[in-house]
Write an enzyme that holds these catalytic residues in place. Structure first.
Site, PDB file in Angstrom:
ATOM      1  N   GLY A  41       1.817  -0.722  -2.889  1.00  0.00           N
ATOM      2  CA  GLY A  41       1.285   0.615  -2.645  1.00  0.00           C
ATOM      3  C   GLY A  41       0.837   0.845  -1.205  1.00  0.00           C
ATOM      4  O   GLY A  41       0.335   1.914  -0.867  1.00  0.00           O
ATOM      5  N   GLY A  43       2.636   1.170   1.472  1.00  0.00           N
ATOM      6  CA  GLY A  43       3.476   2.115   2.222  1.00  0.00           C
ATOM      7  C   GLY A  43       4.745   1.498   2.803  1.00  0.00           C
ATOM      8  O   GLY A  43       5.456   2.148   3.568  1.00  0.00           O
ATOM      9  N   LYS A  44       5.051   0.266   2.396  1.00  0.00           N
ATOM     10  CA  LYS A  44       6.204  -0.442   2.977  1.00  0.00           C
ATOM     11  C   LYS A  44       7.528   0.272   2.665  1.00  0.00           C
ATOM     12  O   LYS A  44       8.344   0.502   3.553  1.00  0.00           O
ATOM     13  CB  LYS A  44       6.252  -1.890   2.458  1.00  0.00           C
ATOM     14  CG  LYS A  44       4.986  -2.676   2.729  1.00  0.00           C
ATOM     15  CD  LYS A  44       5.047  -4.079   2.158  1.00  0.00           C
ATOM     16  CE  LYS A  44       5.188  -4.172   0.648  1.00  0.00           C
ATOM     17  NZ  LYS A  44       4.014  -3.679  -0.111  1.00  0.00           N
ATOM     18  N   THR A  45       7.724   0.606   1.390  1.00  0.00           N
ATOM     19  CA  THR A  45       8.981   1.267   1.009  1.00  0.00           C
ATOM     20  C   THR A  45       9.102   2.616   1.705  1.00  0.00           C
ATOM     21  O   THR A  45      10.188   2.999   2.170  1.00  0.00           O
ATOM     22  CB  THR A  45       9.050   1.447  -0.531  1.00  0.00           C
ATOM     23  OG1 THR A  45       8.908   0.163  -1.121  1.00  0.00           O
ATOM     24  CG2 THR A  45      10.362   2.064  -0.968  1.00  0.00           C
ATOM     25  N   THR A  46       7.984   3.328   1.802  1.00  0.00           N
ATOM     26  CA  THR A  46       7.993   4.631   2.473  1.00  0.00           C
ATOM     27  C   THR A  46       8.466   4.473   3.918  1.00  0.00           C
ATOM     28  O   THR A  46       9.315   5.235   4.396  1.00  0.00           O
ATOM     29  CB  THR A  46       6.575   5.246   2.426  1.00  0.00           C
ATOM     30  OG1 THR A  46       6.163   5.296   1.064  1.00  0.00           O
ATOM     31  CG2 THR A  46       6.545   6.637   3.024  1.00  0.00           C
ATOM     32  N   GLU A 157      11.424  -5.945  -0.025  1.00  0.00           N
ATOM     33  CA  GLU A 157      11.023  -6.944  -1.024  1.00  0.00           C
ATOM     34  C   GLU A 157      12.212  -7.698  -1.651  1.00  0.00           C
ATOM     35  O   GLU A 157      12.324  -7.758  -2.878  1.00  0.00           O
ATOM     36  CB  GLU A 157      10.216  -6.267  -2.161  1.00  0.00           C
ATOM     37  CG  GLU A 157       8.937  -5.590  -1.686  1.00  0.00           C
ATOM     38  CD  GLU A 157       7.662  -6.326  -2.053  1.00  0.00           C
ATOM     39  OE1 GLU A 157       7.728  -7.466  -2.560  1.00  0.00           O
ATOM     40  OE2 GLU A 157       6.586  -5.761  -1.810  1.00  0.00           O
TER      41      GLU A 157
END
Ligand code: ADP
Length: 304
Positions: A41, A43-46, A157
C-alpha cells in the site's frame, strides 16, 4: 557518474482527494539494479504504472534518458511487468511468448528460445502454463518482458510469494542480465531482505512518500553501528582504547568482547594500535543492525 535513465521529480498521484503518492523523487542510473522498497500500500505499483504510462501523475515531472518529451518512444526501450504477469494458462510457455511477440510486433521468432533459456525454462517451453509453479510463471513473465531486448526492465514484486529457492532463481536471472547485458532494472518488493543481495541502489517508500534513496554501500554503512573486538586481555584493551585512541564510547560484554560505538571508520587504526600495544586480537569485525530492521525502523513498524 552513470546517466540517469529514469528520473521522477516530485511526483504525486491523487485519486479523488486521496494522495497515494506524494512528492516522490527517484533517479535510476544506467546499469543499476534499483530496489523500490516499501510496505504493502506504500505506492510502489502506482509509481510503476506512472512509469509505464498506464496512469498519469497528478503533479511532478518524469523523464527517460534525460528527456521529458515523447516518453512513449523511450518506453519502447523498456519492458514492464506490473502486478502478476498476464499468462494464458491454456497455452504453453512458447505459445504465450509467441503471442506476446505478435502483439508487440517483434519479428525474430528465435528470440523465444533465447528468453526461455535466459529464465531457465528451455525444457518447459512445450508445457502448458497451467502446470507451472508460481516461480515458473514469474519467470515466464520475466521472459515475456525480455522478449523485445529492453534496456530497462521494470518489475513489480516479481518475487512476491516465491519460496527462497524461487527468489534465488529470479535473483540470478536479474543479476546475469545486469552483468552481461547492462540491463537497468527497477524492481519492487515489500521486503528489503528479498532484494538486499541483488540491488545496487534502494529507494525506500512509505505511505506514498520517499523515505530515502541510497546506494547499497550507504545502506551497509547506515546499518553498521559498532566494532566488536576480542583480545587476550580485556582490561588492557580498554586502557589502550581510552589512552591511545581517546575512545570513550565502548562496552565490555560477555566472552571477553568489547563493543566500540565510535570511530567506526577507524577499524584499521584500532586494530594496529591494539596489536602495537602487545595484545593479541582473536576477533575483530564490524557488526550492526540487520538490513530488515533498519528498513522497518525507517518505514515505522512491522511488515506483514
Ligand atoms: P503498493 O504497490 O506499494 O502495494 P499501490 O501503489 O498498489 O501500493 O497502492 C497505494 C495506495 O493507492 C493504496 O492505498 C491503494 O489502495 C491506493 N490505490 C491504488 N490504485 C487506486 C485507484 N485506482 N483508486 C484509488 N486508490 C487506489
Amino acid at each position: 557518474m552513470a546517466e540517469a535513465v529514469i528520473l521522477m521529480n516530485n511526483i504525486s498521484k491523487v485519486y479523488k482527494k486521496n494522495a497515494v503518492v506524494k512528492n516522490f523523487s527517484l533517479d535510476v542510473k544506467k546499469g543499476s539494479i534499483c530496489g523500490l522498497i516499501g510496505p504493502n500500500g506504500a505506492g510502489k505499483t502506482t509509481i510503476m504504472k506512472i512509469l509505464a504510462g498506464l496512469i498519469f501523475q497528478s503533479e511532478g515531472g518524469l523523464s527517460f534518458y534525460g528527456s521529458s518529451d515523447d516518453l512513449d518512444s523511450n518506453r519502447k526501450r523498456m519492458s514492464f511487468m506490473i502486478e502478476a504477469p498476464i499468462v494464458d494458462h491454456q497455452m504453453t510457455a512458447y505459445e504465450n511468448l509467441n503471442y506476446i511477440r505478435y502483439v508487440r510486433g517483434y519479428p525474430d521468432e528465435k528470440r523465444i528460445d533465447e528468453v526461455l533459456d535466459i529464465v531457465g525454462l528451455s525444457n518447459a517451453g512445450k508445457k502448458k502454463a497451467a502446470k507451472f509453479s508460481l516461480g515458473m510463471r514469474q519467470r515466464l513473465g520475466i521472459a515475456m518482458a525480455l522478449l523485445t531486448k529492453p534496456e530497462i526492465l521494470v518489475l513489480d514484486e516479481p518475487v512476491n510469494g516465491l519460496d527462497p529457492e524461487g527468489i534465488v532463481e529470479v535473483r540470478r536471472i536479474l543479476q546475469r542480465l545486469s552483468y552481461e547485458q547492462n540491463t537497468t532494472i527497477l524492481i519492487s518488493s515489500h521486503l528489503l531482505s528479498e532484494l538486499s543481495e541483488m540491488c545496487t541502489d534502494f529507494s525506500i517508500i512509505s505511505s506514498g512518500r520517499l523515505v530515502e534513496n541510497l546506494s547499497a554501500e550507504e545502506l551497509d554503512k547506515r546499518c553498521r553501528n559498532h566494532i566488536v573486538v576480542r583480545t587476550n586481555d580485556i582490561d588492557r584493551t580498554a586502557a589502550v582504547l581510552e589512552d591511545k585512541l581517546s575512545i570513550r564510547s565502548y562496552k565490555a560484554v560477555h566472552g571477553g568482547i568489547i563493543e566500540i560505538y565510535e570511530q567506526l571508520d577507524n577499524i584499521e587504526k584500532i586494530s594496529k594500535t591494539i596489536t602495537d600495544s602487545g595484545l593479541i586480537i582473536t576477533k575483530l569485525n564490524e557488526e550492526g543492525k540487520k538490513l530488515e530492521d533498519y528498513y522497518l525502523e525507517k518505514v515505522g513498524g512491522s511488515n506483514e
